[in-house]
Design an enzyme around this catalytic site. Structure first.
Site, PDB file in Angstrom:
ATOM      1  N   CYS A  33       9.493 -38.453 -14.793  1.00 26.51           N
ATOM      2  CA  CYS A  33       8.249 -39.051 -15.004  1.00 26.51           C
ATOM      3  C   CYS A  33       7.829 -39.123 -13.557  1.00 26.51           C
ATOM      4  O   CYS A  33       8.402 -39.399 -12.671  1.00 26.51           O
ATOM      5  CB  CYS A  33       8.235 -40.571 -15.543  1.00 26.51           C
ATOM      6  SG  CYS A  33       9.264 -41.756 -14.900  1.00 26.51           S
ATOM      7  N   ARG A  68       3.477 -47.536 -18.390  1.00 21.21           N
ATOM      8  CA  ARG A  68       3.622 -48.686 -17.407  1.00 21.21           C
ATOM      9  C   ARG A  68       3.083 -49.920 -17.935  1.00 21.21           C
ATOM     10  O   ARG A  68       2.132 -49.833 -18.834  1.00 21.21           O
ATOM     11  CB  ARG A  68       2.885 -48.457 -16.020  1.00 21.21           C
ATOM     12  CG  ARG A  68       3.504 -47.137 -15.457  1.00 21.21           C
ATOM     13  CD  ARG A  68       2.572 -47.020 -14.309  1.00 21.21           C
ATOM     14  NE  ARG A  68       2.750 -45.690 -13.617  1.00 21.21           N
ATOM     15  CZ  ARG A  68       2.113 -44.322 -13.803  1.00 21.21           C
ATOM     16  NH1 ARG A  68       1.308 -44.402 -14.662  1.00 21.21           N
ATOM     17  NH2 ARG A  68       2.541 -43.248 -13.035  1.00 21.21           N
ATOM     18  N   GLY A 109      12.115 -41.152 -11.294  1.00 20.21           N
ATOM     19  CA  GLY A 109      10.831 -41.448 -10.906  1.00 20.21           C
ATOM     20  C   GLY A 109      10.630 -40.731  -9.593  1.00 20.21           C
ATOM     21  O   GLY A 109      11.092 -41.374  -8.597  1.00 20.21           O
ATOM     22  N   TYR A 115      12.893 -33.388 -20.592  1.00 15.60           N
ATOM     23  CA  TYR A 115      11.661 -33.420 -20.638  1.00 15.60           C
ATOM     24  C   TYR A 115      11.033 -33.672 -19.459  1.00 15.60           C
ATOM     25  O   TYR A 115      11.731 -34.287 -18.392  1.00 15.60           O
ATOM     26  CB  TYR A 115      10.913 -34.453 -21.700  1.00 15.60           C
ATOM     27  CG  TYR A 115      11.407 -35.772 -21.460  1.00 15.60           C
ATOM     28  CD1 TYR A 115      10.481 -36.454 -20.512  1.00 15.60           C
ATOM     29  CD2 TYR A 115      12.555 -36.429 -21.795  1.00 15.60           C
ATOM     30  CE1 TYR A 115      10.824 -37.895 -20.334  1.00 15.60           C
ATOM     31  CE2 TYR A 115      12.994 -37.911 -21.406  1.00 15.60           C
ATOM     32  CZ  TYR A 115      12.168 -38.505 -20.637  1.00 15.60           C
ATOM     33  OH  TYR A 115      12.475 -39.824 -20.297  1.00 15.60           O
ATOM     34  N   MET A 151      -5.878  -7.196   8.585  1.00 14.90           N
ATOM     35  CA  MET A 151      -5.251  -6.303   9.616  1.00 14.90           C
ATOM     36  C   MET A 151      -5.881  -4.894   9.696  1.00 14.90           C
ATOM     37  O   MET A 151      -7.138  -4.822   8.973  1.00 14.90           O
ATOM     38  CB  MET A 151      -3.644  -6.158   9.116  1.00 14.90           C
ATOM     39  CG  MET A 151      -2.937  -7.249   9.439  1.00 14.90           C
ATOM     40  SD  MET A 151      -1.090  -7.453   9.223  1.00 14.90           S
ATOM     41  CE  MET A 151      -1.380  -6.835   7.459  1.00 14.90           C
ATOM     42  N   ASN A 180       8.317 -39.902  -7.601  1.00 16.39           N
ATOM     43  CA  ASN A 180       7.465 -40.398  -6.489  1.00 16.39           C
ATOM     44  C   ASN A 180       8.373 -41.168  -5.809  1.00 16.39           C
ATOM     45  O   ASN A 180       8.326 -40.872  -4.421  1.00 16.39           O
ATOM     46  CB  ASN A 180       6.302 -40.856  -7.186  1.00 16.39           C
ATOM     47  CG  ASN A 180       5.521 -40.124  -7.765  1.00 16.39           C
ATOM     48  OD1 ASN A 180       5.294 -39.042  -7.841  1.00 16.39           O
ATOM     49  ND2 ASN A 180       4.263 -40.816  -8.658  1.00 16.39           N
ATOM     50  N   ASP A 181       8.863 -42.186  -6.367  1.00 14.43           N
ATOM     51  CA  ASP A 181       9.744 -43.192  -5.554  1.00 14.43           C
ATOM     52  C   ASP A 181      10.929 -42.485  -5.036  1.00 14.43           C
ATOM     53  O   ASP A 181      11.140 -42.730  -3.854  1.00 14.43           O
ATOM     54  CB  ASP A 181      10.078 -44.548  -6.475  1.00 14.43           C
ATOM     55  CG  ASP A 181       9.065 -45.464  -6.264  1.00 14.43           C
ATOM     56  OD1 ASP A 181       8.657 -46.080  -5.263  1.00 14.43           O
ATOM     57  OD2 ASP A 181       8.643 -46.237  -7.416  1.00 14.43           O
ATOM     58  N   GLU A 208      15.325 -43.710  -9.082  1.00 18.98           N
ATOM     59  CA  GLU A 208      14.234 -43.489  -8.118  1.00 18.98           C
ATOM     60  C   GLU A 208      14.709 -44.038  -6.916  1.00 18.98           C
ATOM     61  O   GLU A 208      13.863 -44.197  -5.676  1.00 18.98           O
ATOM     62  CB  GLU A 208      13.145 -44.081  -8.509  1.00 18.98           C
ATOM     63  CG  GLU A 208      13.163 -45.696  -9.082  1.00 18.98           C
ATOM     64  CD  GLU A 208      11.942 -45.993  -9.490  1.00 18.98           C
ATOM     65  OE1 GLU A 208      10.735 -45.586  -9.608  1.00 18.98           O
ATOM     66  OE2 GLU A 208      12.140 -47.223 -10.335  1.00 18.98           O
ATOM     67  N   ARG A 226      -3.526  -1.053  -6.257  1.00 16.42           N
ATOM     68  CA  ARG A 226      -2.727  -2.372  -6.628  1.00 16.42           C
ATOM     69  C   ARG A 226      -3.206  -3.213  -7.771  1.00 16.42           C
ATOM     70  O   ARG A 226      -4.210  -3.081  -8.191  1.00 16.42           O
ATOM     71  CB  ARG A 226      -2.733  -3.345  -5.258  1.00 16.42           C
ATOM     72  CG  ARG A 226      -4.429  -3.796  -5.089  1.00 16.42           C
ATOM     73  CD  ARG A 226      -4.287  -4.752  -3.811  1.00 16.42           C
ATOM     74  NE  ARG A 226      -5.856  -4.551  -3.534  1.00 16.42           N
ATOM     75  CZ  ARG A 226      -6.359  -4.411  -2.395  1.00 16.42           C
ATOM     76  NH1 ARG A 226      -5.717  -4.305  -1.428  1.00 16.42           N
ATOM     77  NH2 ARG A 226      -7.926  -4.680  -2.284  1.00 16.42           N
ATOM     78  N   LYS A 282       0.763  -1.132   0.124  1.00 17.42           N
ATOM     79  CA  LYS A 282      -0.063  -0.066   0.148  1.00 17.42           C
ATOM     80  C   LYS A 282       0.769   1.329  -0.104  1.00 17.42           C
ATOM     81  O   LYS A 282       0.693   2.185  -0.894  1.00 17.42           O
ATOM     82  CB  LYS A 282      -1.094  -0.079   1.372  1.00 17.42           C
ATOM     83  CG  LYS A 282      -2.254   1.079   1.234  1.00 17.42           C
ATOM     84  CD  LYS A 282      -3.030   0.935   2.378  1.00 17.42           C
ATOM     85  CE  LYS A 282      -3.521  -0.361   2.537  1.00 17.42           C
ATOM     86  NZ  LYS A 282      -4.200  -0.613   3.757  1.00 17.42           N
ATOM     87  N   ARG A 340      -3.151   3.059   8.667  1.00 17.78           N
ATOM     88  CA  ARG A 340      -3.531   1.988   7.874  1.00 17.78           C
ATOM     89  C   ARG A 340      -2.304   0.949   7.830  1.00 17.78           C
ATOM     90  O   ARG A 340      -1.101   1.493   7.589  1.00 17.78           O
ATOM     91  CB  ARG A 340      -3.716   2.270   6.397  1.00 17.78           C
ATOM     92  CG  ARG A 340      -4.679   3.642   6.450  1.00 17.78           C
ATOM     93  CD  ARG A 340      -4.610   4.246   4.818  1.00 17.78           C
ATOM     94  NE  ARG A 340      -5.355   3.605   4.023  1.00 17.78           N
ATOM     95  CZ  ARG A 340      -5.281   3.600   2.515  1.00 17.78           C
ATOM     96  NH1 ARG A 340      -4.601   4.816   1.992  1.00 17.78           N
ATOM     97  NH2 ARG A 340      -5.715   2.977   1.965  1.00 17.78           N
TER      98      ARG A 340
HETATM   99  P1  ADP Z   1      -7.499  -2.361   3.594  1.00 18.18           P
HETATM  100  O1  ADP Z   1      -6.075  -2.591   3.678  1.00 18.18           O
HETATM  101  O2  ADP Z   1      -8.276  -3.173   4.312  1.00 18.18           O
HETATM  102  O3  ADP Z   1      -8.151  -1.951   2.306  1.00 18.18           O
HETATM  103  P2  ADP Z   1      -7.127   0.545   3.966  1.00 18.18           P
HETATM  104  O4  ADP Z   1      -6.056   0.829   4.747  1.00 18.18           O
HETATM  105  O5  ADP Z   1      -7.211   0.587   2.656  1.00 18.18           O
HETATM  106  O6  ADP Z   1      -7.682  -0.762   4.458  1.00 18.18           O
HETATM  107  O7  ADP Z   1      -8.441   1.410   4.698  1.00 18.18           O
HETATM  108  C1  ADP Z   1      -9.897   1.047   4.355  1.00 18.18           C
HETATM  109  C2  ADP Z   1     -10.402   2.360   3.763  1.00 18.18           C
HETATM  110  O8  ADP Z   1     -10.434   3.435   4.798  1.00 18.18           O
HETATM  111  C3  ADP Z   1     -10.151   2.695   2.509  1.00 18.18           C
HETATM  112  O9  ADP Z   1     -10.641   2.145   1.540  1.00 18.18           O
HETATM  113  C4  ADP Z   1     -10.547   4.346   2.588  1.00 18.18           C
HETATM  114  O10 ADP Z   1     -12.000   4.269   2.118  1.00 18.18           O
HETATM  115  C5  ADP Z   1     -10.521   4.599   4.103  1.00 18.18           C
HETATM  116  N1  ADP Z   1      -9.395   5.458   4.109  1.00 18.18           N
HETATM  117  C6  ADP Z   1      -8.074   5.185   4.573  1.00 18.18           C
HETATM  118  N2  ADP Z   1      -7.444   6.094   4.534  1.00 18.18           N
HETATM  119  C7  ADP Z   1      -8.006   7.313   4.240  1.00 18.18           C
HETATM  120  C8  ADP Z   1      -7.895   8.620   4.139  1.00 18.18           C
HETATM  121  N3  ADP Z   1      -6.612   9.181   4.218  1.00 18.18           N
HETATM  122  N4  ADP Z   1      -8.963   9.528   3.821  1.00 18.18           N
HETATM  123  C9  ADP Z   1     -10.171   8.862   3.642  1.00 18.18           C
HETATM  124  N5  ADP Z   1     -10.628   7.703   3.810  1.00 18.18           N
HETATM  125  C10 ADP Z   1      -9.327   6.738   4.077  1.00 18.18           C
HETATM  126 MG    MG Z   2       8.824 -46.173  -9.182  1.00 14.61          MG
HETATM  127 MG    MG Z   3      -7.831  -0.815   1.152  1.00 13.98          MG
END
Ligand code: ADP
Ligand code: MG
Ligand code: MG
Length: 895
Positions: A854, A580, A788, A874, A103, A790-791, A767, A336, A23, A92
């Site tokens: 194999c 086989r 081989g 192969y 988290m 597996n063996d 094997e 992302r 992030k 965050r």
């Molecule tokens: P996650 O990792 O679960 O996606 P985030 O850290 O992205 O959690 O936070 C979840 C939500 O919180 C974001 O999608 C956003 O909507 C809100 N958020 C996070 N930071 C800010 C910010 N600086 N201003 C406004 N909203 C925020």
């Molecule tokens: Mg064998």
């Molecule tokens: Mg998020």
């Protein structure tokens, strides 16, 4: 020099994911390329690791944070929690690999009894300010102080009820300010402390809570499941708050640059007006679509579209974006590279190629064998299907439909009567094995992807959904419940091992279009299909063909019959790497082989062998026919003896009965004596492979003769058979040498009789560890080595798969002894090392040796990359895995 623990968003870039987390690195990257991101800074994963190791934050960290905060305050021209015009921040989490929902995030940090007044004055929006404050207390209470979220949610519901409204945003200023008091009381009652009024303390405690969230049970479990290392730590991002809850001209949303479910072109997303943070995903209100956003705020929408386009070109992939609109101003809060389904992966990769954004090689890296495998399983025809009644972990892919049973015995008896059954258990243990084998699918309410049920099911290629926690299974009374919904023994259920969904009806299963394409070609597979499906088929085709162009590894199949051989060819196998011959001695031919092994004298033996010869010859003839022009590697007989001899217990019973009645049969007694003599307490380590060949005169010679004659017959009919003979379970070069000389003699004999040349290569399986270690001798008498694995895995570890997989693999995975079963992915540091040794030693004495694998690892993506690296020629795998191996061998060559 002190370590830099804090990076401003304007310092980092997407290359710094290890340090800044995904992030943080992406926020910095977006800032770098001029996308509107609220300013802030990232506290590194290094700081987290130190904090978790020592239990306290490193000393310099506090100072560095102070400095970064000052700079942020200067830039924003506001002070954190200032009572006239407060700067508010979000705290965050953000690890290197995204761990969705695992988290914590705390918003609106910096609000207190005074600064809330400042916020009201600045925004002239008391409703908004009180809403932000109550959210802070709620999130802080839950995340930092560990107070049960339900405590707050219940009060929120009560406030709505009291005021007679349904949605959060309809709450009045009075209700909200009262709610703040109530929430503060909850905090005091539950934690014994007041909600901290000091903004910096709020921030520091939030940071610590985020650090600690790395080690919660669910985060650990998630990492184990996704095979993410435990020692990476999470970064913490502190960013200026922007507000989507300031009124109708504000809102928050998520969007994807293409449809992550299907790969369809065009933007997809959800938007919620007048809302903050998690409101969108939490499902508390119905969201609007991006088109709706376009109607509401055409200008913001077109700016967002521009940013989506830029991000996609910049990241050169599907992006997943979180945004917030504050009074008509657009802010991007996260991006992302987006997760996607298997079919979306193939389609998007090829779309990006056609849009000249990535190369074919890159496209190949963007898809993988696991995704292709998913597309090759039959799928539910969801057209008229109802909603799933519950969902568990997608533990072993595919679609299965059958009658619910709750114990192994019923599963077995019903299956014997031709019923398709699905075994429902809370969790499985080794005693359930019979039932698991009998069932078409397995459903458990406990345990994850590494539970006994999951591991065993994957090993058997059986559909499984595990850990469907809403499902209560009553094994004694043979029913299960999801809420008030009841599933009785015999009720139909359908489970989807690729999505984890469970249905309480019989859903029709559709064969895979991709398998259709592989067997019948693009035109047939595309006929009558929707555009999306046609695009998918074309994408798979182009990527597979590109993989074929790039790969260094050839791909062959393990096929024992002409039927398997035909399928293998259609799936693109360039020969058979393991044919086989055991099955050729089953059924009625079994008596013949018994007679060979137990023969009283040579005359008897030769008679039995002579009867087998034409049958074997025909077997081989048919396979060579299917494989014309491609190599077939035939392994001489390698039976665990107990599978071929009459059952000792049966013979004993028969003999005892005969004695009781005084009707002893001479022949039966002799058979019993012979079988008893050959009884092995450990057949896997007994008289097998080349050992049996060496002690049973004429047996291997018969097979070699059948092979040579079949080859001669094919040549006589103008065909082009290519044949290799492979000797199993060799541990000493002497075993191979003796066997080889005898085989060559037979081949020469046939060649002379037929007056043609029969160029047949003779090689060995590697094997046994001893074979690998003495490869410099074995290499002198072999034309090729075929590992081989597996063996080789069994003999290197000293355990037998049949015994251990159900007994203790689940425990070993849980304990971290294995991260994955060594039968699934090759154990590189042990078994893999033997492979490297054998290849090097073999080559050192015989530069013409060629090498293959194999065994099931030949179709496993990760193992294939290893085999490519070692430089094998192969891999050979089951026909179904051939396309997967082609794709992965191509990926290995370009990555
Ligand atoms: P996650 O990792 O679960 O996606 P985030 O850290 O992205 O959690 O936070 C979840 C939500 O919180 C974001 O999608 C956003 O909507 C809100 N958020 C996070 N930071 C800010 C910010 N600086 N201003 C406004 N909203 C925020
Ligand atoms: Mg064998
Ligand atoms: Mg998020």
């Amino acid at each position: 020099m002190t370590t830099q623990f804090v990076y401003s968003f304007s310092e980092g870039s997407k290359e710094l994911k290890d340090l800044l987390g995904g992030k943080g690195a992406n926020l910095a990257e977006m800032m770098r390329i001029g996308i509107p991101v609220p300013p802030g800074f990232t506290i590194t994963t290094e700081a987290c690791k130190e904090f978790l190791a020592l239990g306290v934050a490193p000393l310099e960290l506090e100072i560095q944070i102070t400095k970064a905060l000052r700079e942020l305050e200067d830039e924003m021209q506001k002070r954190l929690g200032d009572k006239r015009d407060p700067l508010l921040v979000s705290v965050r989490s953000g690890a290197k690999f995204s761990m969705p929902g695992m988290m914590e995030t705390i918003l609106n940090v910096g609000l207190n009894d005074e600064s809330v007044q400042g916020l009201i004055k600045q925004t002239k929006n008391p409703r908004f300010a009180w809403d932000a404050y109550r959210r802070l207390i709620q999130m802080y209470g839950k995340t930092v102080l560990g107070i049960e979220g339900q405590k707050f949610a219940a009060e929120l519901d009560k406030a709505k009820k009291d005021q007679g409204v349904v949605d959060d945003h309809q709450l009045s200023v009075e209700s909200l300010s009262k709610l703040v008091e109530t929430f503060k009381n909850i905090v005091f009652q539950e934690s014994g402390k007041n909600f901290p009024q000091d903004p910096r303390e709020q921030m520091d405690q939030s940071m610590r809570a985020v650090f600690n969230s790395w080690n919660t049970d669910r985060a650990k479990l998630y990492r184990r499941r996704e095979r993410i290392a435990d020692d990476l730590g999470t970064a913490v991002n502190i960013g200026t708050m922007v507000f989507g809850n300031m009124g109708e001209d504000s809102g928050t949303g998520v969007c994807f640059t293409r449809d992550p479910a299907t790969g369809e072109l065009g933007a997809y997303g959800d938007y919620l007006q007048n809302a903050q943070g998690e409101d969108v995903v939490s499902g508390i209100r119905n969201t609007l679509s991006l088109e709706d956003l376009g109607r509401l705020h055409p200008e913001v929408f077109s700016e967002l579209r521009g940013i989506m386009y830029n991000l996609e070109t910049h990241y050169r992939d599907l992006c997943d974006i979180e945004f917030t609109i504050e009074r008509g101003k657009l802010w991007i809060l996260q991006t992302r590279v987006g997760k996607r389904t298997a079919s979306a992966a193939f389609r998007i990769a090829m779309q990006l190629v056609d849009e000249h954004i990535i190369t074919m090689d890159e496209a190949l890296v963007r898809v993988n064998g696991g995704q292709l495998a998913q597309l090759m399983f039959p799928q539910f025809d969801m057209r008229n299907a109802p909603k799933a009644i519950t969902k568990g972990m997608a533990a072993s892919p595919g679609a299965a439909v059958g009658k619910a049973v709750f114990d192994s015995e019923t599963a077995t008896t019903w299956a014997e009567n031709g019923e398709r059954v699905i075994l429902l258990r809370r969790e499985t243990n080794p005693d359930d094995l019979g039932g698991m084998i009998a069932a078409v699918g397995i459903l458990t309410s406990r345990g994850g992807k590494t539970s006994h049920a999951a591991v065993v099911a994957r090993g058997m290629g059986k559909v499984a959904v595990c850990g469907a926690e809403e499902l209560e299974v009553n094994e004694n009374e043979k029913f299960a419940k999801v809420g008030s919904l009841r599933i009785n023994e015999g009720d139909y259920i359908s489970i989807d091992g690729s999505t984890g969904e469970v249905f309480n009806v019989e859903i029709p299963v559709e064969p895979s279009t991709i398998v259709r394409y592989l067997t019948d070609g693009i035109a047939d597979a595309s006929e009558g299909k929707e555009d999306g499906t046609r695009e998918l088929i074309r994408s798979v085709d182009r990527l597979l063909r590109h993989a074929d162009r790039r790969r260094k590894l050839r791909v062959r199949a393990n096929a024992d019959t002409d039927l398997d051989a035909a399928v293998a060819r259609k799936f693109g196998a360039e020969g058979i790497g393991l044919c086989r011959t055991e099955h050729m001695f089953l059924g009625e031919r079994r008596v013949l082989i018994e007679r060979v092994i137990l023969a009283k004298n040579n005359e008897h033996r030769e008679e039995a062998l002579a009867a087998l010869l034409p049958l074997q010859r025909e077997d081989f003839f048919n396979i060579f026919k299917e494989m014309d022009g491609h190599t077939t590697t035939i392994r001489l007989l390698d039976p665990p003896l107990h599978e071929f001899l009459p059952n000792l217990a049966d013979l004993k019973v028969k003999s005892a009965l005969a004695r009781e009645r005084n009707q002893v049969v001479e022949a039966d007694e002799r058979l019993l004596y012979e079988v008893e003599k050959m009884y092995e307490s450990n057949p896997m380590l007994g008289l097998r492979g080349v050992r049996l060949g060496l002690v049973s005169p004429g047996l291997y010679e018969l097979q070699v003769r059948a092979i040579a004659e079949a080859m001669a017959d094919r040549i006589a009919s103008g065909a082009n058979p290519k044949v290799e003979i492979m000797i199993p379970l060799v541990g000493s070069h002497m075993e191979l040498k003796i066997t080889r000389l005898a085989a060559e003699e037979v081949i020469q004999e046939v060649a002379r009789e037929r007056k043609i040349e029969l160029p047949i290569e003779i090689g060995t399986m590697i094997e046994l560890p001893r074979a690998a270690l003495t490869a410099n001798r074995i290499g002198l008498v072999a034309d090729f080595f075929s590992f081989g694995t597996n063996d080789l895995t069994q003999t290197t570890w000293g355990f037998s798969r049949d015994d251990v997989e159900a007994e203790f693999f689940a425990k070993y995975l849980e304990l971290g002894v294995f991260t994955i079963s060594p039968f699934e992915t090759i154990d590189q540091s042990g078994v893999g090392e033997l492979l490297i040794i054998a290849t090097e030693r073999g080559k050192s004495v015989n530069p013409n040796l060629h090498f293959g694998v194999c065994g099931e690892h030949g179709g496993d993506p990760e193992s294939i990359h290893f085999f490519h690296k070692v430089g094998l020629d192969y891999v050979s795998c089951s026909p179904f895995r051939v396309p997967i191996a082609r794709l992965e061998a191509g990926r290995a060559a370009v990555s």
